[in-house]
Design an enzyme around this catalytic site. Structure first.
Site, short mmCIF file in Angstrom:
data_model
loop_
_atom_site.label_atom_id
_atom_site.label_comp_id
_atom_site.label_asym_id
_atom_site.label_seq_id
_atom_site.Cartn_x
_atom_site.Cartn_y
_atom_site.Cartn_z
N SER A 1 0.87 -1.18 0.00
CA SER A 1 0.00 0.00 0.00
C SER A 1 0.90 1.23 0.00
O SER A 1 2.12 1.11 0.23
CB SER A 1 -0.84 -0.04 1.28
OG SER A 1 -1.41 1.20 1.58
N TYR B 1 -2.77 -0.77 10.22
CA TYR B 1 -2.75 -1.05 8.77
C TYR B 1 -1.37 -0.75 8.20
O TYR B 1 -0.79 -1.56 7.46
CB TYR B 1 -3.83 -0.20 8.09
CG TYR B 1 -3.97 -0.44 6.60
CD1 TYR B 1 -4.68 -1.53 6.11
CD2 TYR B 1 -3.41 0.44 5.67
CE1 TYR B 1 -4.83 -1.74 4.74
CE2 TYR B 1 -3.54 0.24 4.31
CZ TYR B 1 -4.25 -0.85 3.84
OH TYR B 1 -4.39 -1.06 2.49
P1 NDP Z 1 -11.98 -4.72 -0.53
O1 NDP Z 1 -12.52 -4.44 0.83
O2 NDP Z 1 -12.76 -4.27 -1.71
O3 NDP Z 1 -11.66 -6.25 -0.71
C1 NDP Z 1 -11.02 -6.98 0.28
C2 NDP Z 1 -11.09 -8.43 -0.09
O4 NDP Z 1 -10.43 -9.19 0.88
C3 NDP Z 1 -12.50 -8.94 -0.19
O5 NDP Z 1 -12.57 -9.77 -1.33
C4 NDP Z 1 -12.69 -9.74 1.08
O6 NDP Z 1 -13.61 -10.77 0.84
C5 NDP Z 1 -11.27 -10.26 1.29
N1 NDP Z 1 -10.95 -10.56 2.69
C6 NDP Z 1 -10.85 -9.72 3.74
N2 NDP Z 1 -10.51 -10.40 4.85
C7 NDP Z 1 -10.36 -11.70 4.48
C8 NDP Z 1 -10.03 -12.88 5.17
N3 NDP Z 1 -9.76 -12.88 6.49
N4 NDP Z 1 -9.97 -14.04 4.47
C9 NDP Z 1 -10.24 -14.05 3.14
N5 NDP Z 1 -10.57 -12.98 2.44
C10 NDP Z 1 -10.65 -11.81 3.11
O7 NDP Z 1 -10.54 -4.06 -0.55
P2 NDP Z 1 -9.55 -3.67 -1.74
O8 NDP Z 1 -9.89 -4.41 -2.96
O9 NDP Z 1 -9.47 -2.22 -1.76
O10 NDP Z 1 -8.19 -4.19 -1.12
C11 NDP Z 1 -7.50 -5.34 -1.60
C12 NDP Z 1 -6.08 -5.26 -1.10
O11 NDP Z 1 -5.47 -4.08 -1.60
C13 NDP Z 1 -5.96 -5.17 0.42
O12 NDP Z 1 -4.82 -5.88 0.85
C14 NDP Z 1 -5.78 -3.69 0.67
O13 NDP Z 1 -5.12 -3.43 1.87
C15 NDP Z 1 -4.93 -3.33 -0.54
N6 NDP Z 1 -4.93 -1.93 -0.88
C16 NDP Z 1 -6.07 -1.27 -1.26
C17 NDP Z 1 -6.01 0.07 -1.63
C18 NDP Z 1 -7.20 0.83 -2.11
O14 NDP Z 1 -7.06 2.05 -2.33
N7 NDP Z 1 -8.36 0.24 -2.28
C19 NDP Z 1 -4.75 0.80 -1.59
C20 NDP Z 1 -3.63 0.02 -1.16
C21 NDP Z 1 -3.73 -1.29 -0.82
P3 NDP Z 1 -14.61 -11.33 1.99
O15 NDP Z 1 -15.19 -10.14 2.67
O16 NDP Z 1 -15.59 -12.16 1.25
O17 NDP Z 1 -13.75 -12.15 2.89
#
Ligand code: NDP
Length: 255
Positions: free
Chosen positions: A145, A158
């Site tokens: 990130s 985070y």
């Molecule tokens: P979302 O909240 O849209 O998606 C997160 C995903 O992670 C979901 O598919 C969720 O599915 C899954 N998830 C969360 N916890 C678990 C768990 N314990 N086990 C399995 N699956 C899990 O977030 P983003 O798409 O924005 O983020 C994706 C990645 O990118 C993350 O690591 C985030 O930190 C990183 N990121 C995002 C940024 C942004 O601007 N959006 C910037 C920088 C980094 P479910 O709820 O079904 O488990």
């Protein structure tokens, strides 16, 4: 040249592949020819994402899994291998955030973030290693990130987790280069997903501030991550390991 980025015959596991950035990456893998296993906790989101990939002509499997749970991660990898017989690519993408000043986090909140973002990434990488090593190689992509580089007043755990992801990535890269397993991180900038929509609701001026701070003058879309992910999953990156590539519209190089 096209063969360099071709993922035909490869199998990719994308944690958090049922939405946001993970789904953007999963679609990119499928478009490059890979069979895709998406894993998340929410069965409905999993099914919808699987249907979306299949509608684009891709081969997909959806698995319910919690990456913070060691046994669940083991089952996830076992089921992926049972379905496709191999596992060439891991995108360890699943992540969570809770925004508040450092003094207000409970220990349980701290652990929920670290256990998912950092420990979960480790558990997934450790679980795919026994499949990749005897196969003669593999590709592991972790997701950091801007918080891997910068601090933030309301994202302490985070940022700690995402800084840790980059150091873990470097260490896995060093350890597993001898097995032809490349481990690299992508550092997304500000991407429009459910995760950041929460932040935008609690800080109404966040959208404009980020747009202004980003040289590209826009937020990223999940699809913006697909190119870097396909590159790091493909033969094109075979001599690249341990790096952290920002995909951020220039955010991290802007004074
Ligand atoms: P979302 O909240 O849209 O998606 C997160 C995903 O992670 C979901 O598919 C969720 O599915 C899954 N998830 C969360 N916890 C678990 C768990 N314990 N086990 C399995 N699956 C899990 O977030 P983003 O798409 O924005 O983020 C994706 C990645 O990118 C993350 O690591 C985030 O930190 C990183 N990121 C995002 C940024 C942004 O601007 N959006 C910037 C920088 C980094 P479910 O709820 O079904 O488990």
């Amino acid at each position: 040249m096209t063969g360099l980025f071709d993922l035909k015959g490869r199998v990719a596991l994308v944690t958090g592949g049922n939405g946001g950035i993970g789904l953007g990456i999963a679609k990119g893998f499928a478009a490059a020819g890979a069979a895709v296993v998406i894993a998340g906790r929410n069965a409905e989101k999993n099914a919808a994402a699987r249907a979306e990939i299949e509608a684009l002509g891709g081969k997909a499997l959806a698995l319910e899994a919690d990456i913070a749970d060691e046994a669940s991660v083991a089952d996830m990898v076992k089921d992926a291998l049972a379905a496709f017989g191999r596992l060439d690519i891991l995108a360890a993408n699943a992540g969570v955030n809770i925004r508040k000043p450092p003094e207000d986090y409970s220990l349980a909140e701290w652990h929920s973030i670290l256990d998912t973002n950092l420990t979960g990434t480790f558990l997934c990488a450790r679980a795919v290693f026994p499949a990749m090593k005897p196969a003669g190689g593999g590709k592991i992509i972790t997701i950091g990130s801007m918080a891997s580089i910068f601090g933030g007043g309301i994202i302490g755990p985070y940022a700690a987790s995402k800084g840790g992801v980059v150091q873990l990535t470097r260490s896995l890269a060093v350890a597993w280069a001898q097995y032809n397993i490349q481990v690299n991180a992508i550092l997304p900038g500000f991407i429009d997903t459910p995760l950041t929509r929460g932040g935008r609701q609690s800080s109404p001026d966040m959208f404009a501030k980020v747009t202004e701070r980003t040289p590209a003058r826009r937020w990223g879309q999940p699809e913006d991550l697909a190119g870097a992910a396909v590159f790091l999953a493909s033969r094109a990156s075979d001599f690249i390991t341990g790096v952290a590539i920002p995909v951020d519209g220039g955010y991290s190089v802007h004074l």
